[in-house]
Design a protein around this motif. Structure first.
Motif, PDB file in Angstrom:
ATOM      1  N   GLU A 101       0.837  -1.201   0.000  1.00 29.49           N
ATOM      2  CA  GLU A 101       0.000   0.000   0.000  1.00 29.49           C
ATOM      3  C   GLU A 101       0.872   1.252   0.000  1.00 29.49           C
ATOM      4  O   GLU A 101       0.586   2.216  -0.710  1.00 29.49           O
ATOM      5  CB  GLU A 101      -0.949  -0.007   1.200  1.00 29.49           C
ATOM      6  CG  GLU A 101      -1.859   1.196   1.268  1.00 29.49           C
ATOM      7  CD  GLU A 101      -2.762   1.372   0.059  1.00 29.49           C
ATOM      8  OE1 GLU A 101      -3.099   2.527  -0.264  1.00 29.49           O
ATOM      9  OE2 GLU A 101      -3.135   0.361  -0.581  1.00 29.49           O
ATOM     10  N   LYS A 102       1.936   1.241   0.787  1.00 31.24           N
ATOM     11  CA  LYS A 102       2.848   2.394   0.809  1.00 31.24           C
ATOM     12  C   LYS A 102       3.509   2.592  -0.558  1.00 31.24           C
ATOM     13  O   LYS A 102       3.683   3.731  -1.002  1.00 31.24           O
ATOM     14  CB  LYS A 102       3.910   2.221   1.899  1.00 31.24           C
ATOM     15  CG  LYS A 102       3.371   2.434   3.286  1.00 31.24           C
ATOM     16  CD  LYS A 102       4.459   2.326   4.333  1.00 31.24           C
ATOM     17  CE  LYS A 102       3.855   2.566   5.712  1.00 31.24           C
ATOM     18  NZ  LYS A 102       4.872   2.558   6.767  1.00 31.24           N
ATOM     19  N   VAL A 103       3.882   1.513  -1.211  1.00 34.78           N
ATOM     20  CA  VAL A 103       4.481   1.610  -2.548  1.00 34.78           C
ATOM     21  C   VAL A 103       3.462   2.191  -3.526  1.00 34.78           C
ATOM     22  O   VAL A 103       3.802   3.062  -4.341  1.00 34.78           O
ATOM     23  CB  VAL A 103       4.996   0.228  -3.031  1.00 34.78           C
ATOM     24  CG1 VAL A 103       5.314   0.236  -4.518  1.00 34.78           C
ATOM     25  CG2 VAL A 103       6.217  -0.185  -2.228  1.00 34.78           C
ATOM     26  N   ARG A 104       2.207   1.738  -3.449  1.00 32.55           N
ATOM     27  CA  ARG A 104       1.158   2.286  -4.322  1.00 32.55           C
ATOM     28  C   ARG A 104       0.984   3.790  -4.085  1.00 32.55           C
ATOM     29  O   ARG A 104       0.906   4.575  -5.034  1.00 32.55           O
ATOM     30  CB  ARG A 104      -0.178   1.566  -4.080  1.00 32.55           C
ATOM     31  CG  ARG A 104      -0.390   0.343  -4.928  1.00 32.55           C
ATOM     32  CD  ARG A 104      -1.828  -0.173  -4.848  1.00 32.55           C
ATOM     33  NE  ARG A 104      -2.232  -0.605  -3.522  1.00 32.55           N
ATOM     34  CZ  ARG A 104      -1.959  -1.794  -2.996  1.00 32.55           C
ATOM     35  NH1 ARG A 104      -1.286  -2.668  -3.683  1.00 32.55           N
ATOM     36  NH2 ARG A 104      -2.357  -2.100  -1.791  1.00 32.55           N
ATOM     37  N   GLU A 105       0.929   4.166  -2.815  1.00 31.06           N
ATOM     38  CA  GLU A 105       0.760   5.588  -2.479  1.00 31.06           C
ATOM     39  C   GLU A 105       1.937   6.411  -2.991  1.00 31.06           C
ATOM     40  O   GLU A 105       1.754   7.483  -3.555  1.00 31.06           O
ATOM     41  CB  GLU A 105       0.616   5.764  -0.964  1.00 31.06           C
ATOM     42  CG  GLU A 105      -0.690   5.266  -0.406  1.00 31.06           C
ATOM     43  CD  GLU A 105      -0.716   5.255   1.116  1.00 31.06           C
ATOM     44  OE1 GLU A 105       0.285   5.672   1.759  1.00 31.06           O
ATOM     45  OE2 GLU A 105      -1.736   4.813   1.681  1.00 31.06           O
ATOM     46  N   ARG A 106       3.143   5.907  -2.786  1.00 32.84           N
ATOM     47  CA  ARG A 106       4.341   6.639  -3.223  1.00 32.84           C
ATOM     48  C   ARG A 106       4.392   6.728  -4.749  1.00 32.84           C
ATOM     49  O   ARG A 106       4.768   7.772  -5.296  1.00 32.84           O
ATOM     50  CB  ARG A 106       5.595   5.937  -2.679  1.00 32.84           C
ATOM     51  CG  ARG A 106       6.874   6.642  -3.023  1.00 32.84           C
ATOM     52  CD  ARG A 106       6.983   7.973  -2.297  1.00 32.84           C
ATOM     53  NE  ARG A 106       8.258   8.569  -2.615  1.00 32.84           N
ATOM     54  CZ  ARG A 106       8.420   9.815  -3.002  1.00 32.84           C
ATOM     55  NH1 ARG A 106       7.391  10.614  -3.081  1.00 32.84           N
ATOM     56  NH2 ARG A 106       9.601  10.278  -3.297  1.00 32.84           N
ATOM     57  N   THR A 107       4.000   5.676  -5.434  1.00 34.20           N
ATOM     58  CA  THR A 107       3.973   5.687  -6.899  1.00 34.20           C
ATOM     59  C   THR A 107       2.973   6.717  -7.404  1.00 34.20           C
ATOM     60  O   THR A 107       3.262   7.466  -8.344  1.00 34.20           O
ATOM     61  CB  THR A 107       3.627   4.283  -7.439  1.00 34.20           C
ATOM     62  OG1 THR A 107       4.619   3.357  -6.973  1.00 34.20           O
ATOM     63  CG2 THR A 107       3.577   4.254  -8.953  1.00 34.20           C
ATOM     64  N   GLU A 108       1.797   6.767  -6.776  1.00 30.34           N
ATOM     65  CA  GLU A 108       0.799   7.774  -7.160  1.00 30.34           C
ATOM     66  C   GLU A 108       1.332   9.180  -6.918  1.00 30.34           C
ATOM     67  O   GLU A 108       1.138  10.080  -7.748  1.00 30.34           O
ATOM     68  CB  GLU A 108      -0.505   7.549  -6.387  1.00 30.34           C
ATOM     69  CG  GLU A 108      -1.278   6.330  -6.837  1.00 30.34           C
ATOM     70  CD  GLU A 108      -2.491   6.039  -5.962  1.00 30.34           C
ATOM     71  OE1 GLU A 108      -2.843   6.885  -5.101  1.00 30.34           O
ATOM     72  OE2 GLU A 108      -3.085   4.959  -6.133  1.00 30.34           O
TER      73      GLU A 108
END
Length: 179
Positions: free
Chosen positions: A96-103
Motif C-alpha cells: 500500500e505504501k508503494v502504491r501511495e508513493r507511486t501515485e
C-alpha cells in the motif's frame, strides 16, 4: 469438510484412518486450504515419513509419541503461523505504501510536465500549444485503438499515462530551456 466449516489453524492427522488413508486426506486438505498439518502415526519407516512430508505435511510425529514433544511441535507451528500472518500483513502495508508513493511520484511527474509545457509556452506560444495539441491527439489515438486486439496494452492505465507523458516530454525536449 470440517476444515472449511471450522477453519482450524492446525490439524493433527493420523496416517491410518478407517475408510480413507491419511495421506489421501492430506492431499484433499492441501487442495482446499493451507492449514498446518502434523501427521501422527505408527508408521516409522523413512519412506513413510518422506511420503507424508512430500505430500504436504508440515511435521511428522511417530507413535508412541511423547505428549510434551507434540505440544512443543504444535506450539512451534502456531508460532510459525503467527509469524507468517504478521509477515503477510506487513507485506500488505508495504504494498500500500508503494502504491501511495507511486501515485505521489506520478502526480509530481504530471505537474513537472505541465510546468515544462507552460515554460515552453511562455517562450514560444505556438510551441506550448503544440505540446498540448500533441498530448490531446495521443489521447484520442489511444482511445480509438484500445479495443483493437493488436493494442491490448493500451487498456492498461499505467501504459497509457506513460505514452502520454512520453509524447509531451518528447516535444518539451526539443525546445530547450530559456536563458
Amino acid at each position: 469438510t470440517a476444515v472449511r466449516t471450522f477453519k482450524p489453524d492446525i490439524v493433527l492427522l493420523d496416517v491410518m484412518l478407517p475408510g480413507m488413508d491419511g495421506i489421501e486426506l492430506l492431499v484433499n486438505l492441501r487442495r482446499e486450504s493451507n492449514v498446518y498439518v502434523i501427521m501422527l502415526t505408527a508408521r516409522t519407516r523413512d519412506e513413510d515419513k518422506l511420503d507424508g512430508l512430500d505430500t504436504g505435511a508440515d511435521d511428522y510425529v511417530t507413535k508412541p509419541f511423547d505428549i510434551v514433544e507434540v505440544k512443543a511441535r504444535v506450539q512451534t507451528h502456531i508460532s510459525l503461523l503467527l509469524a507468517r500472518r504478521s509477515l503477510a500483513n506487513q507485506n500488505e502495508v508495504l504494498e500500500e505504501k508503494v502504491r501511495e508513493r507511486t501515485e505521489e511520484l506520478n502526480r509530481t511527474q504530471n505537474v513537472t510536465i505541465a510546468s515544462l509545457a507552460s515554460l515552453a509556452e511562455t517562450r514560444d506560444n505556438e510551441t506550448g500549444w503544440h505540446i498540448k495539441r500533441a498530448k490531446a491527439y495521443v489521447e484520442i489515438l489511444i482511445d480509438a485503438l484500445k479495443d483493437h486486439p493488436n493494442f491490448e496494452d493500451l487498456r492498461d492505465r499505467e501504459t497509457v499515462e506513460l505514452i502520454i507523458k512520453s509524447a509531451a516530454l518528447h516535444d518539451i525536449g526539443k525546445i530547450g530551456v530559456p536563458d
